[in-house]
Design a protein around this motif. Structure first.
Motif, PDB file in Angstrom:
ATOM      1  N   ILE A   1       0.860  -1.200   0.000  1.00 28.45           N
ATOM      2  CA  ILE A   1       0.000   0.000   0.000  1.00 28.45           C
ATOM      3  C   ILE A   1       0.891   1.243   0.000  1.00 28.45           C
ATOM      4  N   ASN A   2       1.921   1.227   0.835  1.00 29.55           N
ATOM      5  CA  ASN A   2       2.825   2.381   0.896  1.00 29.55           C
ATOM      6  C   ASN A   2       3.489   2.627  -0.460  1.00 29.55           C
ATOM      7  N   GLU A   3       3.887   1.549  -1.085  1.00 34.66           N
ATOM      8  CA  GLU A   3       4.554   1.703  -2.391  1.00 34.66           C
ATOM      9  C   GLU A   3       3.582   2.268  -3.423  1.00 34.66           C
ATOM     10  N   ILE A   4       2.338   1.776  -3.392  1.00 34.74           N
ATOM     11  CA  ILE A   4       1.340   2.274  -4.360  1.00 34.74           C
ATOM     12  C   ILE A   4       1.075   3.754  -4.094  1.00 34.74           C
ATOM     13  N   GLU A   5       0.943   4.093  -2.832  1.00 35.04           N
ATOM     14  CA  GLU A   5       0.676   5.500  -2.488  1.00 35.04           C
ATOM     15  C   GLU A   5       1.852   6.385  -2.918  1.00 35.04           C
ATOM     16  N   TYR A   6       3.035   5.884  -2.715  1.00 37.46           N
ATOM     17  CA  TYR A   6       4.217   6.658  -3.081  1.00 37.46           C
ATOM     18  C   TYR A   6       4.258   6.868  -4.595  1.00 37.46           C
ATOM     19  N   ARG A   7       4.045   5.775  -5.309  1.00 36.48           N
ATOM     20  CA  ARG A   7       4.102   5.852  -6.775  1.00 36.48           C
ATOM     21  C   ARG A   7       2.976   6.708  -7.335  1.00 36.48           C
ATOM     22  N   SER A   8       1.810   6.601  -6.745  1.00 31.68           N
ATOM     23  CA  SER A   8       0.699   7.415  -7.265  1.00 31.68           C
ATOM     24  C   SER A   8       0.936   8.891  -6.977  1.00 31.68           C
ATOM     25  N   GLY A   9       1.728   9.194  -5.959  1.00 35.63           N
ATOM     26  CA  GLY A   9       2.056  10.587  -5.659  1.00 35.63           C
ATOM     27  C   GLY A   9       3.117  11.145  -6.576  1.00 35.63           C
ATOM     28  N   THR A  10       3.973  10.263  -7.058  1.00 41.89           N
ATOM     29  CA  THR A  10       5.080  10.768  -7.880  1.00 41.89           C
ATOM     30  C   THR A  10       4.784  10.710  -9.374  1.00 41.89           C
ATOM     31  N   SER A  11       3.872   9.854  -9.769  1.00 43.33           N
ATOM     32  CA  SER A  11       3.571   9.806 -11.215  1.00 43.33           C
ATOM     33  C   SER A  11       2.075   9.999 -11.421  1.00 43.33           C
ATOM     34  N   LYS A  12       1.734  10.680 -12.460  1.00 45.28           N
ATOM     35  CA  LYS A  12       0.318  10.928 -12.763  1.00 45.28           C
ATOM     36  C   LYS A  12      -0.034  10.280 -14.093  1.00 45.28           C
ATOM     37  N   GLN A  13      -1.239   9.732 -14.144  1.00 49.60           N
ATOM     38  CA  GLN A  13      -1.703   9.150 -15.403  1.00 49.60           C
ATOM     39  C   GLN A  13      -2.463  10.246 -16.145  1.00 49.60           C
ATOM     40  N   PHE A  14      -2.026  10.525 -17.346  1.00 51.47           N
ATOM     41  CA  PHE A  14      -2.659  11.641 -18.067  1.00 51.47           C
ATOM     42  C   PHE A  14      -3.729  11.182 -19.046  1.00 51.47           C
ATOM     43  N   THR A  15      -3.750   9.903 -19.336  1.00 50.19           N
ATOM     44  CA  THR A  15      -4.769   9.425 -20.278  1.00 50.19           C
ATOM     45  C   THR A  15      -6.113   9.295 -19.553  1.00 50.19           C
ATOM     46  N   GLN A  16      -7.174   9.200 -20.356  1.00 48.21           N
ATOM     47  CA  GLN A  16      -8.491   9.039 -19.759  1.00 48.21           C
ATOM     48  C   GLN A  16      -8.619   7.659 -19.121  1.00 48.21           C
ATOM     49  N   LYS A  17      -9.250   7.591 -17.974  1.00 47.49           N
ATOM     50  CA  LYS A  17      -9.366   6.303 -17.299  1.00 47.49           C
ATOM     51  C   LYS A  17     -10.386   5.415 -18.002  1.00 47.49           C
ATOM     52  N   ASP A  18     -10.143   4.120 -17.921  1.00 48.55           N
ATOM     53  CA  ASP A  18     -11.048   3.158 -18.560  1.00 48.55           C
ATOM     54  C   ASP A  18     -12.395   3.138 -17.832  1.00 48.55           C
ATOM     55  N   PRO A  19     -13.463   2.719 -18.527  1.00 44.93           N
ATOM     56  CA  PRO A  19     -14.760   2.617 -17.842  1.00 44.93           C
ATOM     57  C   PRO A  19     -14.665   1.689 -16.625  1.00 44.93           C
ATOM     58  N   ALA A  20     -15.262   2.145 -15.525  1.00 46.35           N
ATOM     59  CA  ALA A  20     -15.172   1.373 -14.278  1.00 46.35           C
ATOM     60  C   ALA A  20     -16.312   0.376 -14.199  1.00 46.35           C
ATOM     61  N   VAL A  21     -15.966  -0.894 -14.073  1.00 46.15           N
ATOM     62  CA  VAL A  21     -16.999  -1.926 -13.950  1.00 46.15           C
ATOM     63  C   VAL A  21     -16.859  -2.665 -12.630  1.00 46.15           C
ATOM     64  N   MET A  22     -17.996  -3.164 -12.182  1.00 50.55           N
ATOM     65  CA  MET A  22     -17.973  -3.983 -10.970  1.00 50.55           C
ATOM     66  C   MET A  22     -17.984  -5.449 -11.390  1.00 50.55           C
ATOM     67  N   LEU A  23     -17.133  -6.225 -10.794  1.00 52.14           N
ATOM     68  CA  LEU A  23     -17.114  -7.660 -11.078  1.00 52.14           C
ATOM     69  C   LEU A  23     -17.896  -8.343  -9.966  1.00 52.14           C
ATOM     70  N   LEU A  24     -19.068  -8.845 -10.324  1.00 52.92           N
ATOM     71  CA  LEU A  24     -20.008  -9.348  -9.322  1.00 52.92           C
ATOM     72  C   LEU A  24     -20.289 -10.832  -9.572  1.00 52.92           C
ATOM     73  N   GLY A  25     -20.576 -11.561  -8.521  1.00 56.06           N
ATOM     74  CA  GLY A  25     -20.998 -12.956  -8.686  1.00 56.06           C
ATOM     75  C   GLY A  25     -19.976 -13.950  -8.178  1.00 56.06           C
TER      76      GLY A  25
END
Lengths: 436, 421
Positions: B243-267
């Motif tokens: 979690i710390n590594e993900i938080e660190y990386r998300s703070g230092t790099s930004k994704q500039f492309t549009q995010k993919d459609p968010a789907v829920m995986l259910l079942g």
């Protein structure tokens, strides 16, 4: 307005088509049963009941003001329902037309029995379903578990948790549920369940069970006094007849069988291969398998299905005649001897099958699996191995609620019967005819 | 790293699937150093032949492991998920058995597998397959403890019944481990497990929407890895590092492309190594906002510090009550826990579509589909029912369907933007 009228007439036409198809199938199987030779005297009330329910689409016969309680399994004690002044009716269905409707409601892999129930519930055309003041659904498999959820949207439903084992604590838990059921029945019918009314319920069911035990004793006779398909029609009709009425009708059949026995009037003089039918329930009008067996030259000598002999076979044994003692007797009867595959350890089914094989001199076993009935399918291998050690051939017949597989089933059953015939000692040749 | 030696094991279908899934997860998340520990543990779980035989084996995830830990056992889970292990059970189960149960049966009967002859098997009776699996285990002379989950939550005695079942389980496990279950051990286990489940939730929350850092398949894999590790504390520690590594990386790099459609995986749950569905989802340009199944929903069964007070029996009762309220296993007449969570989630989190995953034979999910469809239609969320098993032959068909669903969701986005402008 025109659209509404059009939709109404469309619905009416659909309903009419459903009724036509449903009644036609039931009438056809009833006719095949009647045409099958060797029926004893006294079969008319049973045919009439099946005709009334499935062909004329009438509700069950009951007294005015009496309520109907739908049940889905043999693990709901009918004694309690009678004690509450109501009539039990088994709602498990074998109807092909309702199945085809239910096919689009229930999941594809659900068992046909549950699909047929869903179909009848959806159409709302079957009086025995419409009439139910309450439904009691013992949770014996995944499909029953989920159908309970679906049906609770339409009708008052009470689920009964069937324990996975038959230990003392499981029995206690089941007894508690029977007391709950009693309270729900009293609430639904408005009639209190007293010691006397429960005893009366026991008497009704006990009488029917006594006649059934007599019937099974006569059915075991060699040569045969009755065909298995006719026996199945009798047992299936018990789902729609009050126990005392059914018992009386069976008494007449028993008298006729006894007379036939004394007069040596048997179904056939030939030595027909004796088949035991086990597995998923066979519910009218889906009686294609017993009919095929007997049309192909075999005889259904034993039946271990829950809509057949097993349904009413085990009597409740009262060792303590208090009210609680009677409830305990019901719980004991429902759980302890039951060879239903809902139990995690079901080794007693093997003992029961071996007992039936011995008593009925069975030569082959047909293991019926309704498509999607996983609990029965799971036990097949074990039973095949056990019976293999006894030298009893077993075949697994998987079928659905339609007539498309009849020819395939016929070929398999025919081959199975041939196999048994090859094994059995040849019959003595008939005396040479000297003159015409 | 052990991961480099995988190719030597690629001899049969189990090894092939296991190693291919690990390889792909490794390659897709190569920048994340903390995730490698999870890969190594997953590898050890499958291939460490020197590991001691477990005292207690838990089949599936629908068992409160807090009580197993409190009874002095190290839980060893067999949760299914492999096509290869399904092959080992081909002659043992009927054709229509669901792949999860098939896979579990296969693991137990693995030809060169761990010796489980002296282990106690804890079997939750959540469906027919489990029920009959218990019969098979008992018949083969194994020690079995059944947990009969009450199917109707509305039953006023459901908690009592379930408490009785859990107490019997504690008794059976402590008999096996020869360790007494005390108030202290139950409270300590509740605390440990709560921490692990809170970490699970936090991990899913933090890693959501960061596909450039951690893929969706890897997110689900990390949750699955919990069931391959003997110590929840160890899993928590490494997940927190991740979690710390993900938080660190998300703070230092930004994704500039549009995010993919968010789907829920259910079942039906996605279980490692069969990562076919999450791989397909990401290949089709979709993002899993949440996986809602009985494995992930366990993360909500936590206990506050106040809940840790009381006698031993009282604590067991609290566990039973909490599990009955939040368990979303298909053991119930109505899966209200799953339904309520989904309706909360779609109201509070961005969900553009729902993939309703049904493993062939798990009909309980199919029975509930209509109810979910009706509810999701009220929120204007399209539902896509995807039926599959553990075979890989249908991947291309599923890909086409998934891509079409993805395109439909993207078009909806454009339509909404157009409508807004």
């Amino acid at each position: 307005m025109t659209d509404i009228n059009h939709a109404e007439s469309l619905q009416q036409r659909q309903d009419k088509r459903f009724i036509q198809k449903e009644t036609r199938t039931a009438a056809k199987y009833l006719r095949r049963l009647k045409e099958l030779p060797g029926a004893p005297e006294g079969m008319e009330p049973f045919y009439r009941t099946l005709e009334r329910i499935y062909v004329e689409m009438e509700p069950v016969e009951k007294e005015a003001g009496q309520k109907t309680i739908g049940t889905y399994c043999v693990m709901t004690p009918p004694e309690l329902i009678y004690a509450a002044g109501a009539v039990p009716v088994k709602l498990c269905s074998g109807n092909y037309t309702a199945f085809s409707i239910g096919d689009s409601i229930a999941p594809r892999d659900a068992c046909p029995l549950v699909k047929a129930v869903a179909g009848f519930q959806q159409t709302g055309l079957m009086p025995i379903y419409k009439d139910c003041s309450m439904m009691v659904i013992p949770v014996t498999c995944d499909c029953k578990k989920k159908i309970a959820g679906m049906l609770s949207d339409h009708c008052g439903v009470m689920t009964i948790h069937i324990p996975a084992s038959r230990e003392d604590e499981d029995l206690e838990e089941y007894i508690r549920q029977l007391y709950d059921l009693m309270a729900r029945l009293e609430q639904t019918t408005g009639n209190p369940i007293s010691y006397e009314s429960l005893a009366q319920g026991f008497r009704k069911v006990g009488y029917a069970q006594y006649e059934l035990s007599e019937f099974i004793r006569l059915k075991k006779q060699m040569p045969y006094l009755i065909r298995g398909s006719h026996a199945m029609a009798i047992l299936n009709s018990s789902a729609y007849m009050p126990a005392d009425v059914w018992g009386k009708a069976l008494h007449r059949v028993n008298l006729s069988l006894k007379q036939n026995l004394s007069e040596k009037k048997t179904v056939t003089s030939k030595k027909l291969p004796r088949i035991l039918l086990t597995g998923s329930p066979i519910v009218f009008p889906n009686i294609k398998i017993p009919l095929l067996i007997e049309e192909m030259g075999g005889i259904v000598a034993g039946d271990e299905t829950c809509m057949g002999e097993r349904g009413l076979w085990d009597p409740a044994v009262i060792t303590d005649d208090s009210f609680d003692g009677m409830i305990r007797a019901l719980a004991n009867r429902s759980l302890r001897p039951c060879p239903c595959p809902t139990f995690a350890d079901n080794s007693q089914r093997i003992f029961r099958l071996k007992q039936l094989i011995k008593e009925n001199q069975i030569q082959g076993v047909i293991y019926h699996v309704l498509r999607g009935c996983l609990v029965y399918d799971h036990e097949y291998k074990r039973i095949e191995n056990e019976l293999g050690q006894l030298g009893i051939p077993v075949i697994r017949l998987e079928s659905d609620y339609n007539e498309e597989d009849i020819e395939q089933l016929r070929i398999r059953i025919e081959a199975f019967i041939e196999l048994i015939k090859l094994k059995q000692a040849p019959e003595k040749p008939a005396a040479v005819r000297r003159s015409f | 790293m052990k991961h480099q030696h995988l190719s030597s094991h690629q001899t049969d279908s189990f090894d092939k699937e296991y190693c291919e899934s690990l390889n792909r997860l490794y390659n897709d998340n190569i920048r994340l150093s903390e995730i490698r520990w999870f890969f190594n543990r997953a590898y050890d779980w499958a291939y460490d032949t020197e590991a001691p035989s477990p005292e207690v084996v838990l089949l599936g995830t629908a068992i409160p492991e807090e009580l197993v830990i409190a009874s002095g056992a190290v839980p060893y889970w067999i949760i299914g998920g492999s096509l290869g292990s399904c092959a080992w059970s081909d002659d043992l189960v009927p054709r229509d058995t669901d792949p999860v149960s098939r896979s579990i049966t296969g693991y137990i009967n693995r030809p060169d597998g761990m010796d489980l002859s002296d282990s106690l098997f804890v079997v939750p009776l959540m469906n027919d397959s489990m029920r009959k699996m218990a019969y098979d285990l008992k018949s083969s002379g194994r020690k079995v403890c059944l947990i009969d989950i009450p199917p109707d939550r509305k039953d006023p005695y459901a908690v009592e019944k379930y408490t009785g079942q859990l107490k019997a389980m504690c008794e059976a496990v402590s008999k096996q481990t020869k360790t007494r279950v005390t108030r202290k051990s139950v409270a300590a286990a509740m605390k440990t497990v709560s921490h692990a489940r809170n970490t699970m939730r936090r991990f899913m929350e933090v890693s959501r929407g960061h596909q450039d850092i951690i893929t969706d398949a890897a997110r689900l894999f990390v949750i699955n890895a919990y069931y391959m590790i003997s110590s929840p504390e160890e899993w928590c520690y490494h997940t927190e590092c991740l979690i710390n590594e993900i938080e660190y990386r998300s703070g230092t790099s930004k994704q500039f492309t549009q995010k993919d459609p968010a789907v829920m995986l259910l079942g039906s749950p996605v279980l490692f190594p069969n990562e076919k569905i999450p791989f397909l989802v990401s290949d089709s340009g979709l993002m899993i906002s949440e996986a809602v199944d009985y494995v992930s929903m366990k993360s909500f069964v936590t206990y506050s510090s106040r809940a840790l007070w009381g006698s031993r029996d009282r604590l067991i009762r609290k566990i039973a009550a909490r599990w009955l309220a939040y368990d979303s296993a298909p053991a119930f007449v109505r899966n209200d826990a799953l339904y309520d969570y989904v309706s909360w989630f779609v109201r509070n989190r961005k969900t553009e579509g729902v993939i309703y995953h049904v493993l062939k034979g798990q009909i309980e999910y199919d029975f509930e589909l209509e109810r979910f469809e009706t509810m999701l239609a009220q929120y204007g969320i399209p539902v896509f029912r995807l039926e599959t098993d553990y075979q890989y032959q249908d991947v291309e068909q599923l890909r086409i369907r998934m891509e079409a669903f993805s395109e439909m969701l993207t078009q909806r986005r454009y339509r909404e933007v157009k409508k807004a402008s």
